[in-house]
Design an enzyme around this catalytic site. Structure first.
Site, PDB file in Angstrom:
ATOM      1  N   LYS A 124      36.797  39.540  51.002  1.00 28.69           N
ATOM      2  CA  LYS A 124      38.000  40.249  50.561  1.00 28.69           C
ATOM      3  C   LYS A 124      38.696  40.762  51.808  1.00 28.69           C
ATOM      4  O   LYS A 124      38.277  41.726  52.421  1.00 28.69           O
ATOM      5  CB  LYS A 124      37.646  41.412  49.633  1.00 28.69           C
ATOM      6  CG  LYS A 124      38.867  42.245  49.273  1.00 28.69           C
ATOM      7  CD  LYS A 124      39.001  42.431  47.813  1.00 28.69           C
ATOM      8  CE  LYS A 124      40.169  43.260  47.355  1.00 28.69           C
ATOM      9  NZ  LYS A 124      41.276  43.492  48.217  1.00 28.69           N
TER      10      LYS A 124
ATOM     11  N   ASP B 177      49.820  50.669  41.551  1.00 27.42           N
ATOM     12  CA  ASP B 177      48.679  51.209  42.297  1.00 27.42           C
ATOM     13  C   ASP B 177      49.056  51.706  43.688  1.00 27.42           C
ATOM     14  O   ASP B 177      48.206  52.140  44.450  1.00 27.42           O
ATOM     15  CB  ASP B 177      47.556  50.172  42.391  1.00 27.42           C
ATOM     16  CG  ASP B 177      47.972  48.906  43.131  1.00 27.42           C
ATOM     17  OD1 ASP B 177      49.160  48.786  43.527  1.00 27.42           O
ATOM     18  OD2 ASP B 177      47.114  48.024  43.310  1.00 27.42           O
TER      19      ASP B 177
ATOM     20  N   GLU C 257      46.365  36.659  51.554  1.00 31.90           N
ATOM     21  CA  GLU C 257      45.307  37.424  52.211  1.00 31.90           C
ATOM     22  C   GLU C 257      43.967  36.709  52.092  1.00 31.90           C
ATOM     23  O   GLU C 257      43.163  36.735  53.019  1.00 31.90           O
ATOM     24  CB  GLU C 257      45.175  38.818  51.581  1.00 31.90           C
ATOM     25  CG  GLU C 257      46.340  39.735  51.864  1.00 31.90           C
ATOM     26  CD  GLU C 257      46.181  41.079  51.182  1.00 31.90           C
ATOM     27  OE1 GLU C 257      46.086  42.079  51.919  1.00 31.90           O
ATOM     28  OE2 GLU C 257      46.162  41.137  49.941  1.00 31.90           O
TER      29      GLU C 257
ATOM     30  N   ARG D 180      35.613  43.713  52.531  1.00 30.91           N
ATOM     31  CA  ARG D 180      34.236  43.636  52.042  1.00 30.91           C
ATOM     32  C   ARG D 180      33.938  42.197  51.621  1.00 30.91           C
ATOM     33  O   ARG D 180      34.844  41.394  51.454  1.00 30.91           O
ATOM     34  CB  ARG D 180      33.986  44.587  50.872  1.00 30.91           C
ATOM     35  CG  ARG D 180      34.735  44.246  49.595  1.00 30.91           C
ATOM     36  CD  ARG D 180      34.518  45.331  48.537  1.00 30.91           C
ATOM     37  NE  ARG D 180      35.184  45.065  47.294  1.00 30.91           N
ATOM     38  CZ  ARG D 180      36.453  45.339  47.022  1.00 30.91           C
ATOM     39  NH1 ARG D 180      37.224  45.871  47.955  1.00 30.91           N
ATOM     40  NH2 ARG D 180      36.966  45.074  45.833  1.00 30.91           N
TER      41      ARG D 180
ATOM     42  N   ASP E  54      47.299  47.383  37.784  1.00 30.71           N
ATOM     43  CA  ASP E  54      47.026  46.461  38.895  1.00 30.71           C
ATOM     44  C   ASP E  54      47.326  45.021  38.472  1.00 30.71           C
ATOM     45  O   ASP E  54      46.500  44.121  38.642  1.00 30.71           O
ATOM     46  CB  ASP E  54      45.568  46.608  39.342  1.00 30.71           C
ATOM     47  CG  ASP E  54      45.311  46.018  40.714  1.00 30.71           C
ATOM     48  OD1 ASP E  54      46.279  45.811  41.482  1.00 30.71           O
ATOM     49  OD2 ASP E  54      44.141  45.743  41.025  1.00 30.71           O
TER      50      ASP E  54
ATOM     51  N   TYR F  46      34.823  40.642  38.764  1.00 32.36           N
ATOM     52  CA  TYR F  46      34.493  40.592  40.192  1.00 32.36           C
ATOM     53  C   TYR F  46      34.037  41.930  40.770  1.00 32.36           C
ATOM     54  O   TYR F  46      33.403  41.969  41.819  1.00 32.36           O
ATOM     55  CB  TYR F  46      35.633  39.977  41.008  1.00 32.36           C
ATOM     56  CG  TYR F  46      36.769  40.898  41.387  1.00 32.36           C
ATOM     57  CD1 TYR F  46      37.054  41.150  42.727  1.00 32.36           C
ATOM     58  CD2 TYR F  46      37.590  41.487  40.437  1.00 32.36           C
ATOM     59  CE1 TYR F  46      38.105  41.965  43.091  1.00 32.36           C
ATOM     60  CE2 TYR F  46      38.641  42.287  40.784  1.00 32.36           C
ATOM     61  CZ  TYR F  46      38.897  42.534  42.116  1.00 32.36           C
ATOM     62  OH  TYR F  46      39.952  43.338  42.468  1.00 32.36           O
TER      63      TYR F  46
ATOM     64  N   ASP G 133      42.658  48.895  36.767  1.00 32.80           N
ATOM     65  CA  ASP G 133      41.348  49.140  37.366  1.00 32.80           C
ATOM     66  C   ASP G 133      41.186  50.640  37.550  1.00 32.80           C
ATOM     67  O   ASP G 133      41.974  51.421  37.003  1.00 32.80           O
ATOM     68  CB  ASP G 133      41.148  48.335  38.653  1.00 32.80           C
ATOM     69  CG  ASP G 133      42.067  48.736  39.790  1.00 32.80           C
ATOM     70  OD1 ASP G 133      42.760  49.777  39.685  1.00 32.80           O
ATOM     71  OD2 ASP G 133      42.094  48.025  40.805  1.00 32.80           O
TER      72      ASP G 133
ATOM     73  N   TYR H 294      45.242  34.205  47.097  1.00 35.41           N
ATOM     74  CA  TYR H 294      45.592  35.531  46.597  1.00 35.41           C
ATOM     75  C   TYR H 294      46.230  36.340  47.714  1.00 35.41           C
ATOM     76  O   TYR H 294      45.770  36.316  48.852  1.00 35.41           O
ATOM     77  CB  TYR H 294      44.306  36.214  46.122  1.00 35.41           C
ATOM     78  CG  TYR H 294      44.439  37.642  45.693  1.00 35.41           C
ATOM     79  CD1 TYR H 294      44.847  37.960  44.409  1.00 35.41           C
ATOM     80  CD2 TYR H 294      44.137  38.682  46.564  1.00 35.41           C
ATOM     81  CE1 TYR H 294      44.951  39.287  43.998  1.00 35.41           C
ATOM     82  CE2 TYR H 294      44.234  40.004  46.169  1.00 35.41           C
ATOM     83  CZ  TYR H 294      44.648  40.296  44.884  1.00 35.41           C
ATOM     84  OH  TYR H 294      44.750  41.596  44.484  1.00 35.41           O
TER      85      TYR H 294
ATOM     86  N   ASP I 154      50.475  42.307  43.827  1.00 36.12           N
ATOM     87  CA  ASP I 154      49.509  41.233  44.030  1.00 36.12           C
ATOM     88  C   ASP I 154      50.032  39.948  43.403  1.00 36.12           C
ATOM     89  O   ASP I 154      50.719  39.979  42.380  1.00 36.12           O
ATOM     90  CB  ASP I 154      48.180  41.588  43.374  1.00 36.12           C
ATOM     91  CG  ASP I 154      47.528  42.814  43.981  1.00 36.12           C
ATOM     92  OD1 ASP I 154      47.639  42.993  45.208  1.00 36.12           O
ATOM     93  OD2 ASP I 154      46.909  43.586  43.234  1.00 36.12           O
TER      94      ASP I 154
END
EC number: 3.6.1.1
Length: 158
Positions: A16, A52, A8, A30, A89, A125, A84, A42, A57
Site C-alpha cells: 500500500k 475522508d 499509487e 504498509r 470513502d 482488505y 470505513d 489504484y 480515490d
C-alpha cells in the site's frame, strides 16, 4: 467525464503506497495484512477532496499496470460506495481514455465478476487490521460517479 488518475498502487500489489502530495515522493504505507492484492491500478484524482479529507480515490481499468506516480488519462464510469473507520470513502471506477475501451461507457458495461472482485477486495482488505473496518453499499452509475466527483472538486475549492 475525463480525469487524470495518479496511480499509487499497481494491480496485483499487496504494497500500500501513498504519495506525499507536497513532495511527490512515494512511500510504502504498509504491506496489506490480508493475503489479498489490489484488483486494478489504484490511485487518486488531484484537485479533489473526498469525504475522508483525502483526494478522491479511483481505480482504473487498463490493459497493463503502470508504476506508482504515473498519471493515466481516464474516463469515470461508476463508483463503489463505501465507508470505513474514517467515514465516507467512495472509490470511483474509470477506464483508460483509449479507443480500445469505447465499449465501456457506464458501470453497466463492466462485468459483474469484476465488480464483485472489486467489492470483495475493499470490503475485506482491512479485516486483519485492528480498529479498521469497511462497509460497502453497492455500485453507482456514471451519473452518480460524476456528481460525486463534481462535489469533491467543489469541496477542494472551498
Amino acid at each position: 467525464m475525463s480525469v487524470e488518475v495518479t496511480v499509487e498502487i499497481p494491480k496485483g500489489s499487496r504494497n500500500k503506497y501513498e504519495i506525499d502530495h507536497e513532495t511527490g515522493k512515494v512511500y510504502l504505507d504498509r504491506y496489506l495484512f490480508t493475503p489479498m492484492a489490489y484488483p486494478l491500478d489504484y490511485g487518486f484524482i488531484d484537485h479533489t477532496l473526498g469525504e475522508d479529507g483525502d483526494p478522491m480515490d479511483a481505480l482504473v481499468i487498463l490493459p497493463e499496470s503502470v508504476f506508482p506516480n504515473v498519471i493515466v488519462k481516464s474516463r469515470v464510469i461508476g463508483v463503489f460506495k463505501m465507508t470505513d473507520e474514517a467515514g465516507g470513502d467512495d472509490k470511483l471506477l474509470a477506464v483508460l481514455d483509449d479507443p480500445r475501451y469505447d465499449h465501456i461507457q457506464d458501470i453497466s458495461d463492466v462485468s459483474d465478476f469484476l465488480k464483485d472482485e472489486i467489492e470483495h477486495f475493499f470490503v475485506h482488505y482491512k479485516d486483519l487490521e485492528k480498529g479498521k473496518h469497511v462497509d460497502g453499499s453497492g455500485w453507482g452509475d456514471k451519473a452518480e460517479a460524476e456528481q460525486i466527483l463534481a462535489d469533491s472538486i467543489e469541496r477542494y475549492k472551498a
